[in-house]
Structure formats: C-alpha cells, structure tokens
Design an enzyme around this catalytic site. Structure first.
Site, PDB file in Angstrom:
ATOM      1  N   GLY A  89      89.441  32.444  55.322  1.00 10.13           N
ATOM      2  CA  GLY A  89      88.321  33.253  55.785  1.00 10.13           C
ATOM      3  C   GLY A  89      87.099  32.394  56.356  1.00 10.13           C
ATOM      4  O   GLY A  89      87.269  31.083  56.452  1.00 10.13           O
ATOM      5  N   SER A 112      74.282  14.863  61.061  1.00  6.64           N
ATOM      6  CA  SER A 112      73.554  14.294  60.226  1.00  6.64           C
ATOM      7  C   SER A 112      74.201  14.391  58.766  1.00  6.64           C
ATOM      8  O   SER A 112      74.185  13.581  57.803  1.00  6.64           O
ATOM      9  CB  SER A 112      72.184  14.880  59.983  1.00  6.64           C
ATOM     10  OG  SER A 112      72.247  16.237  59.594  1.00  6.64           O
ATOM     11  N   HIS A 117      78.011  24.717  54.033  1.00  2.00           N
ATOM     12  CA  HIS A 117      77.396  25.904  54.873  1.00  2.00           C
ATOM     13  C   HIS A 117      75.818  26.094  54.243  1.00  2.00           C
ATOM     14  O   HIS A 117      75.651  25.913  53.232  1.00  2.00           O
ATOM     15  CB  HIS A 117      78.086  27.101  54.259  1.00  2.00           C
ATOM     16  CG  HIS A 117      77.482  28.302  55.072  1.00  2.00           C
ATOM     17  ND1 HIS A 117      77.796  28.470  56.500  1.00  2.00           N
ATOM     18  CD2 HIS A 117      76.906  29.364  54.456  1.00  2.00           C
ATOM     19  CE1 HIS A 117      77.177  29.773  56.649  1.00  2.00           C
ATOM     20  NE2 HIS A 117      76.567  30.342  55.746  1.00  2.00           N
ATOM     21  N   MET A 158      81.827  23.617  64.129  1.00  2.00           N
ATOM     22  CA  MET A 158      81.292  25.121  64.132  1.00  2.00           C
ATOM     23  C   MET A 158      82.376  25.843  64.877  1.00  2.00           C
ATOM     24  O   MET A 158      81.989  26.887  65.481  1.00  2.00           O
ATOM     25  CB  MET A 158      80.034  24.890  65.386  1.00  2.00           C
ATOM     26  CG  MET A 158      78.657  23.869  64.995  1.00  2.00           C
ATOM     27  SD  MET A 158      78.145  24.272  63.336  1.00  2.00           S
ATOM     28  CE  MET A 158      77.243  25.839  63.873  1.00  2.00           C
ATOM     29  N   ARG A 159      83.499  25.674  64.594  1.00  4.00           N
ATOM     30  CA  ARG A 159      84.481  26.449  64.836  1.00  4.00           C
ATOM     31  C   ARG A 159      85.359  27.034  63.419  1.00  4.00           C
ATOM     32  O   ARG A 159      85.562  26.293  62.540  1.00  4.00           O
ATOM     33  CB  ARG A 159      85.560  25.826  65.769  1.00  4.00           C
ATOM     34  CG  ARG A 159      84.954  25.452  67.053  1.00  4.00           C
ATOM     35  CD  ARG A 159      85.709  24.793  68.206  1.00  4.00           C
ATOM     36  NE  ARG A 159      85.124  24.460  69.132  1.00  4.00           N
ATOM     37  CZ  ARG A 159      84.742  25.367  70.208  1.00  4.00           C
ATOM     38  NH1 ARG A 159      84.494  26.514  69.956  1.00  4.00           N
ATOM     39  NH2 ARG A 159      83.805  24.742  70.913  1.00  4.00           N
ATOM     40  N   GLU A 213      71.689  19.637  51.717  1.00  2.00           N
ATOM     41  CA  GLU A 213      73.111  19.686  52.416  1.00  2.00           C
ATOM     42  C   GLU A 213      73.449  18.052  52.137  1.00  2.00           C
ATOM     43  O   GLU A 213      74.812  17.758  51.805  1.00  2.00           O
ATOM     44  CB  GLU A 213      73.166  19.965  53.620  1.00  2.00           C
ATOM     45  CG  GLU A 213      73.190  21.555  54.068  1.00  2.00           C
ATOM     46  CD  GLU A 213      73.093  21.805  55.372  1.00  2.00           C
ATOM     47  OE1 GLU A 213      74.023  21.406  56.101  1.00  2.00           O
ATOM     48  OE2 GLU A 213      72.226  22.521  55.960  1.00  2.00           O
ATOM     49  N   ASP A 266      83.923  30.726  55.812  1.00  2.23           N
ATOM     50  CA  ASP A 266      82.881  30.471  54.593  1.00  2.23           C
ATOM     51  C   ASP A 266      83.256  31.112  53.337  1.00  2.23           C
ATOM     52  O   ASP A 266      82.217  31.480  52.662  1.00  2.23           O
ATOM     53  CB  ASP A 266      81.470  30.770  55.130  1.00  2.23           C
ATOM     54  CG  ASP A 266      81.034  29.910  56.325  1.00  2.23           C
ATOM     55  OD1 ASP A 266      81.348  28.773  56.661  1.00  2.23           O
ATOM     56  OD2 ASP A 266      80.174  30.450  57.248  1.00  2.23           O
TER      57      ASP A 266
HETATM   58  C1  GRF Z   1      74.326  21.851  59.126  1.00  2.00           C
HETATM   59  O1  GRF Z   1      73.234  22.648  58.664  1.00  2.00           O
HETATM   60  C2  GRF Z   1      75.493  22.625  58.561  1.00  2.00           C
HETATM   61  O2  GRF Z   1      75.467  23.008  57.316  1.00  2.00           O
HETATM   62  C3  GRF Z   1      75.818  23.637  59.474  1.00  2.00           C
HETATM   63  O3  GRF Z   1      75.326  23.032  60.854  1.00  2.00           O
HETATM   64  C4  GRF Z   1      74.412  21.957  60.531  1.00  2.00           C
HETATM   65  C5  GRF Z   1      74.977  20.777  61.105  1.00  2.00           C
HETATM   66  O4  GRF Z   1      74.110  19.660  60.971  1.00  2.00           O
HETATM   67  N1  GRF Z   1      77.141  24.106  59.582  1.00  2.00           N
HETATM   68  P1  GRF Z   1      74.600  18.302  61.376  1.00  2.00           P
HETATM   69  O5  GRF Z   1      75.420  18.326  62.528  1.00  2.00           O
HETATM   70  O6  GRF Z   1      75.307  17.824  59.937  1.00  2.00           O
HETATM   71  O7  GRF Z   1      73.274  17.248  61.399  1.00  2.00           O
END
Ligand code: GRF
Length: 204
Positions: A143, A13, A109, A90-91, A174, A145
């Site tokens: 590091g 998203s 984040h 996510m890595r 976000e 975040d």
């Molecule tokens: C978001 O909350 C982002 O900040 C976190 O994982 C989520 C990912 O959401 N790292 P999307 O895939 O952008 O919908």
C-alpha cells in the site's frame, strides 16, 4: 556487514543522513548503491562524493511504468542488498518489487502515519490544523505509506508555521529516525508481528 541500497528521487538529504551514519559508525553497514528514477537528482552528486555507485533509471524515458519497474526490479536484485532504504523515493512501488523484497524495504514519510499518507504530507498537516506533526520510518508493503511502523518522532506545529517551516523541522527528525531504523534492521532487532514491530534489546 549488511549491504544497504538506497532509492532516492531528489535532493537526497535523507540519503546523506544514511551515508553520514555509516561514516560515523552508528549504522554498521555498507552503502552499495544509489538507484534513482531522476537523472537530475542531487542525490547523485552526494553518491559520487561518497563513492557510492549509482544506477539511473530515467522514469520519463520509459514507455510504461511496467517497463520501468521491470528494470528497477532487475537493478535491485543486482545490488544483492540486505536492506533497501527509500529516502525520498517519490513513486509508489509495484507489487512485484514489494513482494520480492518484503520485510527488507524501509521508507521515511514526513508525517505521523497513519495520518497524512501520500504527497505533501506537511501541507496536509498544516491544512488539517494538527498541533503535533512528525515523521515515520516504516516497512514497505503493497500500500501507500501503509507498512508496519518501526520508529516515529514528533515535532510541534507552531502558530506561524507554513508548509516549508514545518517541513524543515520534520526533516531534522527524519535525518535521525531513518538511519536509526536502518540500524535496528541491520542489528537484527526488528520483530514484525502483524502490524506491530517490536524492537528487541541490543545484544552486548
Ligand atoms: C522527505 O521529506 C521525505 O520524507 C519525503 O520527501 C523528502 C525527501 O527529502 N518523502 P530528501 O530528498 O531526502 O532531502
């Protein structure tokens, strides 16, 4: 026009928010590629819809993180992007990549850093009992975040919130903050001085 490449692992998203901002003209850039580590990421469908080319590097099919990251580095170089946006990627990114693109990678984040770095930031916020939560767009360094902060936005934590309801409220911010941070980068308005990022005035 600046070239943006996006890294995403899942729903996408935030990636969609970047695409939408480009289409709306609030982010003057072209999205040149989506790179994902997850062949099942819904972000791929969003890219196809928007006509953004996709590179899938299926993390699970690599024998080691080192080999995966060598391919990731090559794919990123191949993009010839000015800016890499980590939109729910996510890595943790290894040093060869953070060095190669220092100052040119932005992450979003879902917490007010430096509080609650790492996974499940919204759950960490609920468990800790904070009354205000939010999100942070920051430059990526070596590091987790931990890079210099570009923009933050806050939301209240309500009495009956759980992880999911808080995450939803933060997510709306976000979607505003990430494209705004990318736009500031693309407009050349970020002056990084150590940990501090000064936002320069818009040129007329
Ligand atoms: C978001 O909350 C982002 O900040 C976190 O994982 C989520 C990912 O959401 N790292 P999307 O895939 O952008 O919908």
């Amino acid at each position: 026009m600046k070239r943006i490449a996006v890294l995403a692992s899942g729903r996408g998203s935030n990636f969609q928010a970047v695409i939408d901002a480009i289409e709306a003209g609030t982010l003057e850039a072209g999205c040149v590629r989506l790179i994902t580590d997850n062949p099942d990421a819904y972000a791929i469908t969003r890219a196809e819809r928007a006509g953004v080319p996709v590179t899938v590097l299926a993390y699970a099919s690599y024998p080691s993180k080192g080999e995966y990251e060598a391919d990731l580095l090559a794919a990123m170089k191949d993009c010839r992007a000015d800016l890499f946006v980590l939109a729910g990627y996510m890595r943790i990114i290894g040093q060869a990549i953070t060095d190669a693109f220092a100052g040119r990678m932005i992450n979003i984040h879902p917490a007010l850093l430096p509080a609650f770095a790492g996974l499940h930031a919204q759950r960490q916020a609920i468990d800790y009992g904070v009354k205000v939560a939010g999100c942070t767009a920051h430059l990526v360094d070596g590091g987790m975040d931990s890079g210099p902060i570009i923009l933050q936005a806050c939301v209240p934590v309500l009495e009956n919130d759980d992880e999911e309801s808080l995450a939803e409220r933060i997510l709306a911010e976000e979607h505003r903050v990430l494209p705004a941070a990318a736009a500031l980068f693309c407009e050349g308005r970020l002056a990084v001085e150590g940990r501090r990022v000064r936002i320069l005035p818009a040129r007329d």
